[in-house]
Design a protein around this motif. Structure first.
Motif, PDB file in Angstrom:
ATOM      1  N   GLU A   1       8.834  20.356   2.352  1.00 25.60           N
ATOM      2  CA  GLU A   1       8.560  20.792   0.829  1.00 25.60           C
ATOM      3  C   GLU A   1       9.050  19.442   0.029  1.00 25.60           C
ATOM      4  O   GLU A   1       9.292  19.895  -1.299  1.00 25.60           O
ATOM      5  CB  GLU A   1       8.981  22.069   0.705  1.00 25.60           C
ATOM      6  CG  GLU A   1       8.559  23.219   1.355  1.00 25.60           C
ATOM      7  CD  GLU A   1       9.190  24.533   0.874  1.00 25.60           C
ATOM      8  OE1 GLU A   1      10.077  24.471   0.233  1.00 25.60           O
ATOM      9  OE2 GLU A   1       8.734  25.478   1.511  1.00 25.60           O
ATOM     10  N   GLN A   2       9.442  18.371   0.623  1.00 25.12           N
ATOM     11  CA  GLN A   2       9.543  17.339  -0.434  1.00 25.12           C
ATOM     12  C   GLN A   2       8.481  16.195  -0.363  1.00 25.12           C
ATOM     13  O   GLN A   2       7.964  15.991   0.682  1.00 25.12           O
ATOM     14  CB  GLN A   2      10.902  16.771   0.095  1.00 25.12           C
ATOM     15  CG  GLN A   2      11.991  17.784   0.043  1.00 25.12           C
ATOM     16  CD  GLN A   2      12.448  18.018  -1.416  1.00 25.12           C
ATOM     17  OE1 GLN A   2      12.379  17.183  -2.146  1.00 25.12           O
ATOM     18  NE2 GLN A   2      13.086  19.327  -1.699  1.00 25.12           N
ATOM     19  N   THR A   3       8.346  15.515  -1.318  1.00 20.19           N
ATOM     20  CA  THR A   3       7.226  14.347  -1.245  1.00 20.19           C
ATOM     21  C   THR A   3       8.172  13.173  -0.941  1.00 20.19           C
ATOM     22  O   THR A   3       9.217  12.634  -1.584  1.00 20.19           O
ATOM     23  CB  THR A   3       6.890  14.208  -2.704  1.00 20.19           C
ATOM     24  OG1 THR A   3       6.476  15.359  -3.489  1.00 20.19           O
ATOM     25  CG2 THR A   3       5.841  12.863  -2.611  1.00 20.19           C
ATOM     26  N   VAL A   4       7.526  12.337  -0.164  1.00 22.32           N
ATOM     27  CA  VAL A   4       7.949  11.129   0.529  1.00 22.32           C
ATOM     28  C   VAL A   4       7.039   9.809   0.092  1.00 22.32           C
ATOM     29  O   VAL A   4       5.611  10.334   0.528  1.00 22.32           O
ATOM     30  CB  VAL A   4       8.452  11.120   1.999  1.00 22.32           C
ATOM     31  CG1 VAL A   4       8.778   9.724   2.549  1.00 22.32           C
ATOM     32  CG2 VAL A   4       9.403  12.049   2.295  1.00 22.32           C
ATOM     33  N   CYS A   5       7.581   8.969  -0.143  1.00 19.38           N
ATOM     34  CA  CYS A   5       6.409   7.652  -0.657  1.00 19.38           C
ATOM     35  C   CYS A   5       6.579   6.780   0.708  1.00 19.38           C
ATOM     36  O   CYS A   5       7.683   6.077   0.865  1.00 19.38           O
ATOM     37  CB  CYS A   5       6.700   6.903  -1.828  1.00 19.38           C
ATOM     38  SG  CYS A   5       5.675   5.704  -2.191  1.00 19.38           S
ATOM     39  N   ARG A   6       5.365   6.720   1.325  1.00 17.02           N
ATOM     40  CA  ARG A   6       5.390   5.668   2.364  1.00 17.02           C
ATOM     41  C   ARG A   6       4.693   4.320   1.982  1.00 17.02           C
ATOM     42  O   ARG A   6       3.543   4.181   1.496  1.00 17.02           O
ATOM     43  CB  ARG A   6       4.519   6.177   3.444  1.00 17.02           C
ATOM     44  CG  ARG A   6       4.393   5.441   4.848  1.00 17.02           C
ATOM     45  CD  ARG A   6       3.454   6.074   5.606  1.00 17.02           C
ATOM     46  NE  ARG A   6       3.549   5.831   7.140  1.00 17.02           N
ATOM     47  CZ  ARG A   6       2.850   6.471   8.133  1.00 17.02           C
ATOM     48  NH1 ARG A   6       2.204   7.448   7.972  1.00 17.02           N
ATOM     49  NH2 ARG A   6       3.157   5.859   9.119  1.00 17.02           N
ATOM     50  N   VAL A   7       5.663   3.153   1.819  1.00 17.40           N
ATOM     51  CA  VAL A   7       5.162   1.990   1.363  1.00 17.40           C
ATOM     52  C   VAL A   7       4.660   1.059   2.648  1.00 17.40           C
ATOM     53  O   VAL A   7       5.820   0.706   3.318  1.00 17.40           O
ATOM     54  CB  VAL A   7       6.119   1.249   0.204  1.00 17.40           C
ATOM     55  CG1 VAL A   7       5.555   0.026  -0.139  1.00 17.40           C
ATOM     56  CG2 VAL A   7       6.392   2.387  -0.766  1.00 17.40           C
ATOM     57  N   ILE A   8       3.578   0.713   2.794  1.00 16.71           N
ATOM     58  CA  ILE A   8       3.218  -0.217   3.795  1.00 16.71           C
ATOM     59  C   ILE A   8       3.069  -1.781   3.427  1.00 16.71           C
ATOM     60  O   ILE A   8       2.320  -1.846   2.554  1.00 16.71           O
ATOM     61  CB  ILE A   8       2.074   0.187   4.512  1.00 16.71           C
ATOM     62  CG1 ILE A   8       2.001   1.598   4.990  1.00 16.71           C
ATOM     63  CG2 ILE A   8       1.490  -0.566   5.807  1.00 16.71           C
ATOM     64  CD1 ILE A   8       0.892   2.301   5.692  1.00 16.71           C
TER      65      ILE A   8
ATOM     66  N   HIS B   1       0.746  -1.260  -0.225  1.00 17.87           N
ATOM     67  CA  HIS B   1       0.222  -0.018   0.068  1.00 17.87           C
ATOM     68  C   HIS B   1       0.836   1.085  -0.034  1.00 17.87           C
ATOM     69  O   HIS B   1       1.871   1.335   0.747  1.00 17.87           O
ATOM     70  CB  HIS B   1      -0.781   0.080   1.161  1.00 17.87           C
ATOM     71  CG  HIS B   1      -1.592  -1.003   1.296  1.00 17.87           C
ATOM     72  ND1 HIS B   1      -2.909  -1.616   0.791  1.00 17.87           N
ATOM     73  CD2 HIS B   1      -1.217  -2.338   2.270  1.00 17.87           C
ATOM     74  CE1 HIS B   1      -3.393  -2.990   1.018  1.00 17.87           C
ATOM     75  NE2 HIS B   1      -2.276  -3.246   1.986  1.00 17.87           N
ATOM     76  N   CYS B   2       0.614   2.163  -0.877  1.00 17.48           N
ATOM     77  CA  CYS B   2       1.439   3.375  -1.029  1.00 17.48           C
ATOM     78  C   CYS B   2       0.575   4.577  -0.334  1.00 17.48           C
ATOM     79  O   CYS B   2      -0.489   4.645  -0.566  1.00 17.48           O
ATOM     80  CB  CYS B   2       1.890   3.609  -2.402  1.00 17.48           C
ATOM     81  SG  CYS B   2       2.980   2.465  -3.271  1.00 17.48           S
ATOM     82  N   ARG B   3       1.208   5.578   0.266  1.00 17.78           N
ATOM     83  CA  ARG B   3       0.867   6.706   0.506  1.00 17.78           C
ATOM     84  C   ARG B   3       1.880   7.697   0.393  1.00 17.78           C
ATOM     85  O   ARG B   3       3.066   7.448   0.622  1.00 17.78           O
ATOM     86  CB  ARG B   3       0.417   6.735   2.132  1.00 17.78           C
ATOM     87  CG  ARG B   3      -0.822   5.885   2.210  1.00 17.78           C
ATOM     88  CD  ARG B   3      -2.077   6.150   1.653  1.00 17.78           C
ATOM     89  NE  ARG B   3      -3.216   5.575   2.003  1.00 17.78           N
ATOM     90  CZ  ARG B   3      -3.401   4.202   1.447  1.00 17.78           C
ATOM     91  NH1 ARG B   3      -2.913   3.960   0.254  1.00 17.78           N
ATOM     92  NH2 ARG B   3      -4.530   3.573   1.737  1.00 17.78           N
ATOM     93  N   PHE B   4       1.463   8.987   0.298  1.00 15.94           N
ATOM     94  CA  PHE B   4       2.506  10.043  -0.123  1.00 15.94           C
ATOM     95  C   PHE B   4       2.258  11.290   0.728  1.00 15.94           C
ATOM     96  O   PHE B   4       1.203  11.630   1.125  1.00 15.94           O
ATOM     97  CB  PHE B   4       2.354  10.484  -1.521  1.00 15.94           C
ATOM     98  CG  PHE B   4       2.536   9.371  -2.712  1.00 15.94           C
ATOM     99  CD1 PHE B   4       3.854   9.369  -3.078  1.00 15.94           C
ATOM    100  CD2 PHE B   4       1.445   8.666  -3.205  1.00 15.94           C
ATOM    101  CE1 PHE B   4       4.162   8.330  -4.167  1.00 15.94           C
ATOM    102  CE2 PHE B   4       1.945   7.868  -4.167  1.00 15.94           C
ATOM    103  CZ  PHE B   4       3.211   7.391  -4.612  1.00 15.94           C
ATOM    104  N   HIS B   5       3.342  11.642   1.231  1.00 16.51           N
ATOM    105  CA  HIS B   5       3.404  12.714   2.360  1.00 16.51           C
ATOM    106  C   HIS B   5       4.217  14.075   1.967  1.00 16.51           C
ATOM    107  O   HIS B   5       5.390  13.720   1.333  1.00 16.51           O
ATOM    108  CB  HIS B   5       3.851  12.196   3.834  1.00 16.51           C
ATOM    109  CG  HIS B   5       2.976  11.151   4.313  1.00 16.51           C
ATOM    110  ND1 HIS B   5       2.117  11.095   5.002  1.00 16.51           N
ATOM    111  CD2 HIS B   5       3.125   9.857   4.023  1.00 16.51           C
ATOM    112  CE1 HIS B   5       1.464   9.828   5.164  1.00 16.51           C
ATOM    113  NE2 HIS B   5       2.317   9.067   4.612  1.00 16.51           N
ATOM    114  N   GLN B   6       3.990  15.069   2.303  1.00 17.31           N
ATOM    115  CA  GLN B   6       4.731  15.991   2.055  1.00 17.31           C
ATOM    116  C   GLN B   6       5.426  16.793   3.461  1.00 17.31           C
ATOM    117  O   GLN B   6       4.996  16.934   4.285  1.00 17.31           O
ATOM    118  CB  GLN B   6       3.752  17.540   1.710  1.00 17.31           C
ATOM    119  CG  GLN B   6       3.285  17.322   0.280  1.00 17.31           C
ATOM    120  CD  GLN B   6       4.356  17.255  -0.853  1.00 17.31           C
ATOM    121  OE1 GLN B   6       5.416  18.097  -0.896  1.00 17.31           O
ATOM    122  NE2 GLN B   6       4.196  16.472  -1.821  1.00 17.31           N
ATOM    123  N   LEU B   7       6.926  16.573   3.292  1.00 17.99           N
ATOM    124  CA  LEU B   7       7.566  16.936   4.347  1.00 17.99           C
ATOM    125  C   LEU B   7       8.918  17.869   3.977  1.00 17.99           C
ATOM    126  O   LEU B   7       9.549  17.432   3.088  1.00 17.99           O
ATOM    127  CB  LEU B   7       8.431  15.599   5.287  1.00 17.99           C
ATOM    128  CG  LEU B   7       7.384  14.752   5.728  1.00 17.99           C
ATOM    129  CD1 LEU B   7       8.224  13.573   6.366  1.00 17.99           C
ATOM    130  CD2 LEU B   7       6.713  15.501   7.094  1.00 17.99           C
TER     131      LEU B   7
END
Length: 252
Positions: free
Chosen positions: A200-207, A192-198
């Protein structure tokens, strides 16, 4: 066992009462009432001449019990899965990064963009898939793409610029495609993929969920068993993989 008992104690008497009503209260139990008929059937259920009929209802009840048990176990697995995903998603990303890499957490600075060579390096995609493969064979976990080993936010913007569709949807589509090629189509249901802004950069969170069946990473036609151990992912040889799966089967 419970289904078999209920089949004899409840299903058999109830069926007799339904039969009695169907024929207008004539035949067996005609001089009594439905309650007395049910009690009579229950009292005679274990007599020798009624044994075949009782065994039949016990078998019917047992089948119903098995079906209900299978459904209940599936429901419990789904509830456990939902609780796991909720727990992973509820944890704030900065706090997750602050924990550092561990048995259920890995950082990767990019998916396919080689920051040293400043070009696309598809071998990095293979490393990502191998890392993903180790999690379901253990207890599941989270892979953060766009985070340096030190915890510094690198972002996936450079990766996005290499895609035909330079957006999170395109990134997730490619990730799922390479996961399907390397791990098989069944593995995609665990990812499962989720995307976050930290910063001012995008991080992909793969669960990645734990898998009940072993997941193999296929490389040039060779199936490799990967396992998350400590804060790294390692390949197990045949003997080690067999021992791990045997131990896992005993504890599951």
């Amino acid at each position: 066992m419970i289904g078999a008992i209920l089949g004899v104690m409840i299903l058999h008497p109830v069926t007799s009462v339904i039969y009695w009503y169907e024929f207008g209260g004539v035949g067996d139990g005609a001089t009594g009432n439905p309650a007395s008929l049910a009690l009579d059937r229950l009292a005679t259920a274990f007599q020798f001449e009624m044994l075949p009929m009782s065994l039949t209802f016990a078998a019917i009840g047992g089948v119903i019990g098995l079906a209900f048990g299978a459904y209940h176990m599936r429901l419990m697995r789904e509830r456990s899965r939902v609780r796991y995903l909720e727990h992973e998603l509820n944890e704030e990303l900065p706090l997750l990064i602050a924990r550092g890499e561990g048995e259920q957490l890995e950082f990767k600075s990019s998916f396919r963009w080689d920051r040293q060579q400043q070009q696309v390096n598809r071998n990095l995609q293979k490393v990502i898939v191998k890392t993903i493969a180790g999690f379901p064979n253990h207890e599941g976990g989270t892979l953060l793409i766009g985070v340096e080993d030190s915890g510094e936010i690198a972002g996936i913007e450079a990766d996005l610029q290499t895609l035909k569709h330079a957006n999170p949807d395109g990134f997730e589509r490619l990730l799922m495609d390479v996961a399907k090629d390397g791990l098989g189509g069944n593995s995609c249901a665990l990812i499962h993929c989720r995307f976050h802004q930290l910063s001012e950069q995008t991080v992909c969170r793969v669960i990645i969920e734990k898998s009940l069946d072993p997941i193999y990473f296929t490389d040039n036609g060779v199936a490799r068993f990967m396992l998350r151990a400590g804060n790294s992912t390692r390949e197990l040889d045949v003997r080690e993989a067999h021992a791990h799966l045997h131990q896992r089967g005993r504890t599951s």
